[in-house]
Motif scaffolding. Structure first.
Motif, PDB file in Angstrom:
ATOM      1  N   ASN A   1      49.897  25.147  28.604  1.00 28.31           N
ATOM      2  CA  ASN A   1      50.912  24.805  29.594  1.00 28.31           C
ATOM      3  C   ASN A   1      52.304  24.869  28.980  1.00 28.31           C
ATOM      4  N   THR A   2      53.317  24.808  29.840  1.00 24.26           N
ATOM      5  CA  THR A   2      54.695  24.866  29.348  1.00 24.26           C
ATOM      6  C   THR A   2      55.041  23.664  28.467  1.00 24.26           C
ATOM      7  N   ASP A   3      54.344  22.547  28.646  1.00 23.06           N
ATOM      8  CA  ASP A   3      54.595  21.364  27.804  1.00 23.06           C
ATOM      9  C   ASP A   3      53.717  21.372  26.550  1.00 23.06           C
ATOM     10  N   ASP A   4      53.115  22.518  26.238  1.00 22.90           N
ATOM     11  CA  ASP A   4      52.296  22.768  25.048  1.00 22.90           C
ATOM     12  C   ASP A   4      50.951  22.029  25.057  1.00 22.90           C
TER      13      ASP A   4
ATOM     14  N   TYR B   1      51.082  35.183  31.305  1.00 19.52           N
ATOM     15  CA  TYR B   1      51.513  34.009  32.066  1.00 19.52           C
ATOM     16  C   TYR B   1      50.973  34.165  33.472  1.00 19.52           C
TER      17      TYR B   1
ATOM     18  N   ARG C   1      58.272  35.241  29.730  1.00 16.16           N
ATOM     19  CA  ARG C   1      59.492  34.523  29.386  1.00 16.16           C
ATOM     20  C   ARG C   1      60.207  35.285  28.288  1.00 16.16           C
TER      21      ARG C   1
ATOM     22  N   ASP D   1      62.025  35.207  24.897  1.00 17.67           N
ATOM     23  CA  ASP D   1      62.145  34.304  23.752  1.00 17.67           C
ATOM     24  C   ASP D   1      63.558  34.403  23.171  1.00 17.67           C
TER      25      ASP D   1
END
Length: 155
Positions: free
Chosen positions: A21-24, A44, A82, A84
């Motif tokens: 997830n985006t929150d790792d 993704y 995304r 980087d």
């Protein structure tokens, strides 16, 4: 997507997909093979899902982990990657280099070398100043000869 693995019986035809997830955090998604689509590790994705409790697994280092598990209700849709930090910095560098090139070209054009014709314009102005209000012959060749004579005489 971190890892895609088929589930053993009694869940034949299902895939176990580990998502970062985006929150790792990691979420395990149970996806039927029929709707898994062309998703690949590292992609993704977005999809609708229902909660299926928690799932405990042992990672490659031998650590037991408990994560959230969901069941996919719709096929995963690929999302754009995304950007980087390196890609953003590289793009900014290319834009700055292009801007510098444009500025350098403008400065170089404004500081151009004088042309041969620039000297002739100055000489023509000097000849007219030397002629002053004196009468010159109407014939251009005779007028030039008169100006040349005056120039030699220093008049």
């Amino acid at each position: 997507m971190e890892l895609i693995a088929p589930l053993p019986p009694p869940r034949n035809g299902m895939l176990e997909v580990y998502l970062r997830n985006t929150d790792d955090t990691v979420t395990v998604v149970i996806v039927p093979v029929s709707i898994s689509g062309d998703t690949a590790t590292g992609a993704y994705v977005s999809f609708a899902a229902r909660d299926d409790g928690e799932h405990t697994y042992t990672d490659r280092a031998g650590t037991s982990r408990t994560v959230r598990r969901v069941v996919a209700l719709t096929p995963p849709t690929l999302l754009p990657q995304r950007l980087d930090d390196f890609t953003i910095m590289l793009g900014a560098l290319v834009i700055l280099m292009a801007a510098f090139g444009v500025v350098a070209a403008i400065v170089a054009r404004s500081k151009r070398q004088p042309s041969i014709m620039d000297g002739f314009e100055d000489d023509a102005g000097d000849a007219l100043a030397m002629a002053g209000d004196a009468d010159l012959p109407e014939d251009p060749a005779a007028a030039m000869a008169e100006l040349a004579r005056r120039s030699e005489d220093g008049e």
